[in-house]
Design a protein around this motif. Structure first.
Motif, PDB file in Angstrom:
ATOM      1  N   ALA A  54       0.830  -1.203   0.000  1.00  0.00           N
ATOM      2  CA  ALA A  54       0.000   0.000   0.000  1.00  0.00           C
ATOM      3  C   ALA A  54       0.866   1.255   0.000  1.00  0.00           C
ATOM      4  N   VAL A  55       1.842   1.293   0.891  1.00  0.00           N
ATOM      5  CA  VAL A  55       2.734   2.453   0.973  1.00  0.00           C
ATOM      6  C   VAL A  55       3.574   2.569  -0.298  1.00  0.00           C
ATOM      7  N   ALA A  56       4.104   1.447  -0.771  1.00  0.00           N
ATOM      8  CA  ALA A  56       4.946   1.470  -1.974  1.00  0.00           C
ATOM      9  C   ALA A  56       4.151   1.934  -3.195  1.00  0.00           C
ATOM     10  N   ASN A  57       2.956   1.379  -3.384  1.00  0.00           N
ATOM     11  CA  ASN A  57       2.152   1.747  -4.542  1.00  0.00           C
ATOM     12  C   ASN A  57       1.690   3.194  -4.488  1.00  0.00           C
ATOM     13  N   THR A  58       1.322   3.663  -3.302  1.00  0.00           N
ATOM     14  CA  THR A  58       0.912   5.058  -3.157  1.00  0.00           C
ATOM     15  C   THR A  58       2.071   5.989  -3.469  1.00  0.00           C
ATOM     16  N   ALA A  59       3.257   5.630  -3.005  1.00  0.00           N
ATOM     17  CA  ALA A  59       4.438   6.450  -3.289  1.00  0.00           C
ATOM     18  C   ALA A  59       4.744   6.467  -4.781  1.00  0.00           C
ATOM     19  N   ARG A  60       4.607   5.324  -5.434  1.00  0.00           N
ATOM     20  CA  ARG A  60       4.874   5.271  -6.880  1.00  0.00           C
ATOM     21  C   ARG A  60       3.878   6.110  -7.654  1.00  0.00           C
ATOM     22  N   VAL A  61       2.596   5.986  -7.322  1.00  0.00           N
ATOM     23  CA  VAL A  61       1.564   6.761  -8.023  1.00  0.00           C
ATOM     24  C   VAL A  61       1.773   8.258  -7.804  1.00  0.00           C
TER      25      VAL A  61
END
Length: 203
Positions: free
Chosen positions: A94-101
Motif C-alpha cells: 500500500a505504501v509502496a504503490n501510493t508512493a509510486r503513483v
C-alpha cells in the motif's frame, strides 16, 4: 484549455518538448516498475525531490515549495489510494504503490509546469507521425495524450481550490462535504475541455 504552465528560464523550460517528454516518461516508467517494497517509497520520494530540486523552476527552494504544493493538491488521491491498497493488499504494498503513483503524478506535473500545451502537442504529434502509415491518427492521439498528462494535476489544483473555498466559509474538513462540490467542479472542467476541443474541430 486550463494548464499549469508557468513561464521560466530554467534548463527544463529551455529543453525541447520532445526530449523532455521522453526524459520524464522514462523516469516515471522506472519509478512505476519498482517492486512493492518499503524501500520503494523512499526511492520514489527521493526521485520526486531531486526532480523538483534540479528542475530549475526558480531560485532557492522554489522547486521544493512547488513540490509541496503539488503534494498538497494530491492529498485526497493519496489518501484514497493508500486506504484502498491497505484494505486489499496490506501495509507494505500500500505504501509502496501510493508512493509510486504520487511520484509519477508529480513528475508528470513537471512536464505541464515547464511546457506549453501547444509545444507538447506538436512534439507528440511529430513522434507519432510515422505510425500514420498503419492507420493511426497522430493528431488525435497526440491530443488525447496531452489532455491526459494535463488533466490530473489540474484536477488536483481544483480539489485544493474547493477545499480552500470551504475553509473560507467555515466548513469542516469533511470528505462528505467535499465530494459533491469537487464532482461539480470536475464535471464543469470536463464541459469546458469538451467545448475547447469542439472549437478546435475535434469531434
Amino acid at each position: 484549455m486550463l494548464t499549469l504552465y508557468r513561464p521560466g528560464t530554467g534548463w527544463l523550460h529551455r529543453m525541447p518538448a520532445g526530449p523532455k517528454l521522453l526524459l520524464i516518461l522514462s523516469v516515471v516508467l522506472v519509478v512505476s516498475l519498482l517492486p512493492a517494497h518499503w524501500s520503494t517509497a523512499a526511492i520514489a520520494a527521493l526521485v520526486a525531490i531531486v526532480g523538483y530540486t534540479v528542475s530549475g523552476l526558480g531560485p532557492g527552494l522554489r522547486g521544493i515549495r512547488e513540490l509541496g504544493h503539488q503534494m498538497f493538491s494530491l492529498r485526497w488521491i493519496m489518501v484514497i489510494t493508500l486506504v484502498s491498497q491497505l484494505i486489499f493488499m496490506g501495509p507494505e504494498p500500500a505504501v509502496a504503490n501510493t508512493a509510486r503513483v504520487t511520484a509519477a503524478i508529480v513528475l508528470a506535473a513537471l512536464l505541464s509546469l515547464t511546457t506549453r500545451v501547444t509545444a507538447l502537442l506538436d512534439a507528440i504529434e511529430r513522434g507519432l507521425r510515422p505510425l500514420e502509415r498503419l492507420g493511426l491518427d497522430a493528431a488525435r492521439c497526440a491530443l488525447l495524450l496531452t489532455v491526459t498528462i494535463s488533466t490530473i494535476p489540474v484536477l488536483g489544483r481544483r480539489a485544493a481550490e474547493v477545499r480552500d473555498a470551504q475553509r473560507a466559509r467555515g466548513a469542516r474538513n469533511n470528505p462528505q462535504t467535499f465530494v459533491i462540490p469537487f464532482l461539480i467542479v470536475a464535471l464543469k472542467h470536463a464541459d469546458e475541455l469538451g467545448d475547447a476541443l469542439t472549437a478546435r474541430g475535434v469531434r
